[in-house]
Motif scaffolding. Structure first.
Motif, short mmCIF file in Angstrom:
data_model
loop_
_atom_site.label_atom_id
_atom_site.label_comp_id
_atom_site.label_asym_id
_atom_site.label_seq_id
_atom_site.Cartn_x
_atom_site.Cartn_y
_atom_site.Cartn_z
N THR A 223 -7.54 6.20 8.69
CA THR A 223 -7.89 5.78 7.34
C THR A 223 -7.06 6.49 6.28
OG1 THR A 223 -9.72 7.36 7.53
CG2 THR A 223 -10.25 5.03 7.83
N TYR A 224 -6.84 7.77 6.46
CA TYR A 224 -6.12 8.57 5.46
C TYR A 224 -4.68 8.11 5.30
CZ TYR A 224 -4.38 12.64 2.91
OH TYR A 224 -3.81 13.46 1.97
N SER A 225 -4.05 7.76 6.39
CA SER A 225 -2.61 7.54 6.42
C SER A 225 -2.16 6.13 6.04
CB SER A 225 -2.07 7.86 7.83
OG SER A 225 -2.44 9.16 8.21
N ASP A 226 -3.12 5.22 5.79
CA ASP A 226 -2.75 3.83 5.50
C ASP A 226 -3.53 3.33 4.28
OD1 ASP A 226 -1.98 1.19 5.50
OD2 ASP A 226 -2.38 0.85 7.63
N PRO A 227 -3.11 3.72 3.07
CA PRO A 227 -3.85 3.36 1.86
C PRO A 227 -3.87 1.86 1.58
CG PRO A 227 -1.77 4.43 1.29
CD PRO A 227 -1.95 4.59 2.76
N GLU A 228 -2.92 1.11 2.12
CA GLU A 228 -2.91 -0.34 1.88
C GLU A 228 -4.06 -1.04 2.61
OE1 GLU A 228 -0.85 -2.02 -0.21
OE2 GLU A 228 -0.30 0.02 -0.79
N ARG A 229 -4.48 -0.48 3.75
CA ARG A 229 -5.51 -1.15 4.55
C ARG A 229 -6.88 -0.47 4.49
NH1 ARG A 229 -3.80 -2.75 10.51
NH2 ARG A 229 -5.12 -4.56 10.12
N PHE A 230 -6.89 0.86 4.22
CA PHE A 230 -8.15 1.57 4.38
C PHE A 230 -8.49 2.45 3.18
CE2 PHE A 230 -6.17 1.31 8.70
CZ PHE A 230 -7.01 0.33 9.20
N PHE A 231 -9.78 2.53 2.89
CA PHE A 231 -10.27 3.53 1.94
C PHE A 231 -10.36 4.87 2.66
CE2 PHE A 231 -12.45 -0.41 0.39
CZ PHE A 231 -11.78 -0.51 -0.83
N SER A 232 -10.26 5.97 1.90
CA SER A 232 -10.35 7.30 2.48
C SER A 232 -10.92 8.26 1.45
CB SER A 232 -8.97 7.79 2.93
OG SER A 232 -8.97 9.18 3.19
N PHE A 233 -12.03 8.88 1.80
CA PHE A 233 -12.62 9.89 0.91
C PHE A 233 -11.66 11.05 0.69
CE2 PHE A 233 -14.79 14.05 0.95
CZ PHE A 233 -15.30 14.02 -0.35
N ARG A 234 -11.08 11.57 1.77
CA ARG A 234 -10.21 12.74 1.65
C ARG A 234 -8.96 12.40 0.82
NH1 ARG A 234 -8.97 17.75 5.39
NH2 ARG A 234 -11.22 17.71 5.33
N ARG A 235 -8.41 11.23 1.00
CA ARG A 235 -7.25 10.86 0.21
C ARG A 235 -7.62 10.75 -1.27
NH1 ARG A 235 -5.94 6.22 2.63
NH2 ARG A 235 -6.90 4.95 1.01
N SER A 236 -8.82 10.24 -1.56
CA SER A 236 -9.25 10.12 -2.95
C SER A 236 -9.39 11.50 -3.59
CB SER A 236 -10.58 9.36 -3.05
OG SER A 236 -11.69 10.15 -2.63
N VAL A 237 -9.85 12.49 -2.83
CA VAL A 237 -9.95 13.85 -3.34
C VAL A 237 -8.57 14.41 -3.63
CG1 VAL A 237 -10.62 16.21 -2.75
CG2 VAL A 237 -12.16 14.32 -2.21
N HIS A 238 -7.65 14.21 -2.71
CA HIS A 238 -6.29 14.72 -2.89
C HIS A 238 -5.58 14.05 -4.07
CE1 HIS A 238 -6.05 16.24 1.56
NE2 HIS A 238 -6.84 16.97 0.80
N ARG A 239 -5.97 12.82 -4.37
CA ARG A 239 -5.37 12.11 -5.50
C ARG A 239 -6.15 12.32 -6.80
NH1 ARG A 239 -3.63 6.09 -3.19
NH2 ARG A 239 -1.91 6.80 -1.84
N HIS A 240 -7.22 13.09 -6.73
CA HIS A 240 -8.06 13.38 -7.90
C HIS A 240 -8.65 12.10 -8.50
CE1 HIS A 240 -6.56 17.47 -7.65
NE2 HIS A 240 -5.32 17.01 -7.70
N GLU A 241 -9.04 11.19 -7.63
CA GLU A 241 -9.68 9.95 -8.08
C GLU A 241 -11.18 10.18 -8.24
OE1 GLU A 241 -6.48 6.88 -6.00
OE2 GLU A 241 -8.35 7.38 -4.96
N ALA A 242 -11.80 9.43 -9.14
CA ALA A 242 -13.20 9.64 -9.48
C ALA A 242 -14.16 9.17 -8.39
CB ALA A 242 -13.53 8.93 -10.79
N ASP A 243 -13.74 8.25 -7.56
CA ASP A 243 -14.62 7.69 -6.54
C ASP A 243 -13.74 7.05 -5.47
OD1 ASP A 243 -16.93 6.96 -5.19
OD2 ASP A 243 -17.76 5.75 -6.82
N TYR A 244 -14.36 6.39 -4.52
CA TYR A 244 -13.61 5.80 -3.41
C TYR A 244 -14.40 4.62 -2.86
CZ TYR A 244 -17.00 8.64 -0.88
OH TYR A 244 -18.16 9.19 -0.44
N GLY A 245 -13.70 3.67 -2.28
CA GLY A 245 -14.35 2.52 -1.68
C GLY A 245 -14.87 2.84 -0.28
N ARG A 246 -15.75 1.96 0.20
CA ARG A 246 -16.30 2.12 1.54
C ARG A 246 -15.94 0.91 2.39
NH1 ARG A 246 -18.15 5.30 -2.77
NH2 ARG A 246 -19.90 6.64 -2.16
N LEU A 247 -15.41 1.20 3.57
CA LEU A 247 -15.13 0.16 4.56
C LEU A 247 -16.40 -0.22 5.28
CD1 LEU A 247 -12.06 1.98 6.09
CD2 LEU A 247 -11.91 -0.01 4.57
#
Length: 253
Positions: A223-247
């Motif tokens: 999930t972390y390594s493919d942002p085009e296909r998957f949401f990722s909580f950890r990636r959202s934290v690293h990008r300083h995003e406010a929230d994240y989607g759920r698969l």
């Protein structure tokens, strides 16, 4: 509408209708762009409901039959006989009732779909590290057996989850595992400094096989390594995003 969805299936779960849905083909926008099915996210509820309706259509069930629990990283499993009025707090479900689609939401944790087609029994589990360590997968197999399944006939598939190369943890995290079983050190690789890399899907497969399932494997998607296909909580934290989607992952009889 359903034809626009990108849905991963696995031969081990055939002939049952099932899928590990990616983020493609959804109605959400912004950081939730795509098929965000998390009602607990800060996404627009209308978009989330539209996404869930698309998933239900793909599975050929009414949206009310797309059943899920209020996930709390526990080892608790519920047996489902009808759609819930209010989702119980648990992390896995089992059923022998045709027409119900059991679903779990993830954004790095393991979505696990299980089936014994001969017995007409299915299961779905949300297995993060806490749930997997505390026994949610074994409990799901046990509850399926209560409905008439046999462990050695059960196929279990782990869908898109965070891979070892993307899952950096600290020594205190590993200690949580070693106090349970010193041999669990084999699921950790040395990272930078005192950091370690945890292999969540391998741990999930180990616990499933320990529970006696006939076959178990991971689809191999990170999930972390493919942002085009998957949401990722950890990636959202690293990008300083406010929230994240759920698969969403789901299976039906």
């Amino acid at each position: 509408m359903a034809t626009t969805l990108d849905c991963l299936t696995d031969p081990a779960l055939e002939p049952l209708t099932h899928g590990f849905f990616t983020r493609k083909g959804g109605a959400s926008s912004g950081i939730f762009h795509g098929l965000n099915c998390g009602l607990g996210s800060s996404d627009q509820s209308e978009a989330v409901m539209m996404n869930r309706e698309r998933v239900a259509t793909h599975l050929s069930v009414p949206v009310a039959a797309l059943v899920g629990v209020h996930q709390v990283h526990s080892a608790d499993v519920v047996t489902v006989s009808a759609p819930f009025d209010k989702a119980p707090r648990a992390d896995a479900m089992v059923t022998d009732r045709p027409g119900l689609a059991l679903s779990v939401l993830t954004a790095d944790c393991q979505p696990v779909l299980l089936a014994d087609p001969d017995a007409g029994v299915i299961g779905a589990a949300h297995a993060g590290w806490r749930g997997a360590l505390s026994g949610v997968l074994e409990n799901t197999v046990r509850e399926m057996e209560r409905l008439g399944a046999r462990a050695n006939r059960i196929a279990a598939v782990i869908g898109p989850t965070i891979s070892q190369r993307a899952y950096e943890v600290g020594p205190e995290f590993m200690e949580s595992f070693l106090v349970e079983d010193a041999s669990y050190d084999r699921f950790f690789a040395q990272g930078q400094g005192d950091r370690l890399q945890f292999d969540l899907p391998s741990f999930g497969l180990f616990r499933l096989r320990k529970a006696g399932v006939g076959q178990a494997h991971w689809t191999g998607h990170c999930t972390y390594s493919d942002p085009e296909r998957f949401f990722s909580f950890r990636r959202s934290v690293h990008r300083h995003e406010a929230d994240y989607g759920r698969l969403i992952a789901a299976i039906r009889l």
